[in-house]
Design a protein around this motif. Structure first.
Motif, PDB file in Angstrom:
ATOM      1  N   ALA A  28       0.828  -1.076  -0.128  1.00 20.23           N
ATOM      2  CA  ALA A  28      -0.356  -0.233  -0.160  1.00 20.23           C
ATOM      3  C   ALA A  28       0.935   1.033   0.183  1.00 20.23           C
ATOM      4  O   ALA A  28       0.468   1.907  -0.425  1.00 20.23           O
ATOM      5  N   SER A  29       1.965   0.888   0.462  1.00 24.08           N
ATOM      6  CA  SER A  29       2.704   2.702   0.226  1.00 24.08           C
ATOM      7  C   SER A  29       3.903   2.535  -1.170  1.00 24.08           C
ATOM      8  O   SER A  29       4.416   3.705  -0.176  1.00 24.08           O
ATOM      9  N   ASP A  30       3.204   2.050  -1.887  1.00 22.73           N
ATOM     10  CA  ASP A  30       4.081   2.080  -3.037  1.00 22.73           C
ATOM     11  C   ASP A  30       2.915   3.206  -3.762  1.00 22.73           C
ATOM     12  O   ASP A  30       2.718   2.686  -3.662  1.00 22.73           O
ATOM     13  N   ASP A  31       4.485   3.534  -4.906  1.00 23.60           N
ATOM     14  CA  ASP A  31       3.616   4.397  -5.775  1.00 23.60           C
ATOM     15  C   ASP A  31       2.721   4.128  -6.961  1.00 23.60           C
ATOM     16  O   ASP A  31       3.495   3.101  -7.223  1.00 23.60           O
ATOM     17  N   ASP A  32       1.579   4.288  -6.412  1.00 21.96           N
ATOM     18  CA  ASP A  32       0.845   3.143  -7.766  1.00 21.96           C
ATOM     19  C   ASP A  32       0.258   4.288  -8.416  1.00 21.96           C
ATOM     20  O   ASP A  32      -0.966   4.521  -9.449  1.00 21.96           O
ATOM     21  N   ASN A  33       1.066   6.007  -8.986  1.00 21.11           N
ATOM     22  CA  ASN A  33       0.645   6.199  -9.866  1.00 21.11           C
ATOM     23  C   ASN A  33       1.481   6.481 -10.859  1.00 21.11           C
ATOM     24  O   ASN A  33       1.563   7.546 -11.925  1.00 21.11           O
ATOM     25  N   VAL A  34       1.134   5.420 -11.716  1.00 17.27           N
ATOM     26  CA  VAL A  34       2.400   5.123 -12.661  1.00 17.27           C
ATOM     27  C   VAL A  34       1.810   4.330 -14.045  1.00 17.27           C
ATOM     28  O   VAL A  34       0.909   3.420 -13.566  1.00 17.27           O
ATOM     29  N   TYR A  35       1.305   4.987 -15.117  1.00 18.04           N
ATOM     30  CA  TYR A  35       0.737   4.099 -16.161  1.00 18.04           C
ATOM     31  C   TYR A  35       1.933   4.656 -16.929  1.00 18.04           C
ATOM     32  O   TYR A  35       2.862   4.634 -17.383  1.00 18.04           O
ATOM     33  N   PHE A  36       1.394   2.819 -17.814  1.00 14.56           N
ATOM     34  CA  PHE A  36       2.102   2.494 -19.182  1.00 14.56           C
ATOM     35  C   PHE A  36       1.010   3.317 -20.092  1.00 14.56           C
ATOM     36  O   PHE A  36      -0.168   1.565 -19.991  1.00 14.56           O
ATOM     37  N   LEU A  37       1.525   3.842 -21.209  1.00 12.52           N
ATOM     38  CA  LEU A  37       0.442   4.351 -22.363  1.00 12.52           C
ATOM     39  C   LEU A  37       1.015   3.687 -23.814  1.00 12.52           C
ATOM     40  O   LEU A  37       1.919   3.604 -23.776  1.00 12.52           O
ATOM     41  N   GLY A  38      -0.434   2.988 -24.339  1.00 13.54           N
ATOM     42  CA  GLY A  38       0.579   3.025 -25.971  1.00 13.54           C
ATOM     43  C   GLY A  38      -1.312   2.396 -27.084  1.00 13.54           C
ATOM     44  O   GLY A  38      -2.053   3.028 -26.093  1.00 13.54           O
ATOM     45  N   VAL A  39      -0.871   2.344 -27.745  1.00 10.46           N
ATOM     46  CA  VAL A  39      -1.895   2.025 -28.440  1.00 10.46           C
ATOM     47  C   VAL A  39      -1.763   0.338 -29.080  1.00 10.46           C
ATOM     48  O   VAL A  39      -1.100   0.496 -29.611  1.00 10.46           O
ATOM     49  N   GLY A  40      -2.744  -0.151 -28.927  1.00 12.85           N
ATOM     50  CA  GLY A  40      -3.330  -0.860 -29.226  1.00 12.85           C
ATOM     51  C   GLY A  40      -3.048  -2.184 -28.067  1.00 12.85           C
ATOM     52  O   GLY A  40      -2.692  -1.746 -27.586  1.00 12.85           O
ATOM     53  N   ALA A  41      -1.419  -3.148 -29.234  1.00  8.55           N
ATOM     54  CA  ALA A  41      -1.204  -3.795 -27.540  1.00  8.55           C
ATOM     55  C   ALA A  41       0.243  -3.456 -27.572  1.00  8.55           C
ATOM     56  O   ALA A  41       1.004  -4.232 -26.890  1.00  8.55           O
ATOM     57  N   VAL A  42      -0.015  -2.410 -27.597  1.00  9.65           N
ATOM     58  CA  VAL A  42       2.289  -1.892 -27.529  1.00  9.65           C
ATOM     59  C   VAL A  42       1.966  -0.808 -25.848  1.00  9.65           C
ATOM     60  O   VAL A  42       1.266   0.379 -26.297  1.00  9.65           O
ATOM     61  N   LEU A  43       2.161  -1.287 -25.337  1.00  5.61           N
ATOM     62  CA  LEU A  43       1.320   0.148 -23.709  1.00  5.61           C
ATOM     63  C   LEU A  43       2.068   0.328 -23.165  1.00  5.61           C
ATOM     64  O   LEU A  43       2.182   1.391 -22.260  1.00  5.61           O
ATOM     65  N   ASP A  44       4.071   0.014 -23.278  1.00  2.00           N
ATOM     66  CA  ASP A  44       4.811   0.801 -22.798  1.00  2.00           C
ATOM     67  C   ASP A  44       5.324   2.115 -23.924  1.00  2.00           C
ATOM     68  O   ASP A  44       7.247   2.527 -23.291  1.00  2.00           O
ATOM     69  N   ARG A  45       4.729   2.535 -24.527  1.00  6.21           N
ATOM     70  CA  ARG A  45       5.556   3.968 -25.014  1.00  6.21           C
ATOM     71  C   ARG A  45       6.064   4.699 -24.725  1.00  6.21           C
ATOM     72  O   ARG A  45       6.630   5.459 -25.187  1.00  6.21           O
ATOM     73  N   VAL A  46       4.950   4.760 -23.194  1.00  6.96           N
ATOM     74  CA  VAL A  46       5.174   5.628 -23.064  1.00  6.96           C
ATOM     75  C   VAL A  46       4.622   5.886 -21.357  1.00  6.96           C
ATOM     76  O   VAL A  46       3.556   4.815 -21.034  1.00  6.96           O
ATOM     77  N   GLN A  47       5.081   6.361 -20.443  1.00  6.52           N
ATOM     78  CA  GLN A  47       5.092   6.483 -19.285  1.00  6.52           C
ATOM     79  C   GLN A  47       4.981   7.211 -18.543  1.00  6.52           C
ATOM     80  O   GLN A  47       5.252   8.003 -18.551  1.00  6.52           O
ATOM     81  N   VAL A  48       3.461   7.541 -17.383  1.00  8.52           N
ATOM     82  CA  VAL A  48       3.275   8.360 -17.049  1.00  8.52           C
ATOM     83  C   VAL A  48       3.515   8.707 -15.410  1.00  8.52           C
ATOM     84  O   VAL A  48       2.280   7.449 -15.141  1.00  8.52           O
ATOM     85  N   ASP A  49       4.541   8.848 -15.020  1.00  7.03           N
ATOM     86  CA  ASP A  49       4.344   9.575 -13.491  1.00  7.03           C
ATOM     87  C   ASP A  49       2.813  10.649 -12.797  1.00  7.03           C
ATOM     88  O   ASP A  49       3.360  11.428 -13.798  1.00  7.03           O
TER      89      ASP A  49
END
Length: 95
Positions: A28-49
């Protein structure tokens, strides 16, 4: 973009076919406001904190660029650029 809607809604409007995956944390103390964005099946092209609940500040990262944004519209532009051209724009170049 409409400032009355949130960051993720604005990114979805700007990037057709957007896929978002949230970092799964183990404590619970870990930062969970990290997102991986992409188009289609490629999710890790952009990381957003983000701040809690997708609020500023935003750190948008690609393989070649890092942008720190305090405004939703800046972050949306950086994500759009990162997904469209592979470069998130005018941020600091990563070594």
């Amino acid at each position: 973009m409409d400032r009355s809607i949130g960051f993720f809604a604005q990114v979805r409007q700007a990037v057709p076919g957007l896929a978002i995956e949230r970092l799964a944390v183990t404590r619970a103390s870990d930062d969970d406001n990290v997102y991986f964005l992409g188009v289609g099946a490629v999710l890790d092209r952009v990381q957003v904190d983000t701040g809690p609940g997708g609020q500023p500040p935003f750190l948008v990262e690609t393989d070649s660029c890092r942008v720190v944004a305090s405004e939703v519209t800046e972050a949306v532009a950086a994500v759009s650029a990162g997904l469209g051209s592979g470069d998130a724009g005018s941020g600091d170049d990563l070594p």
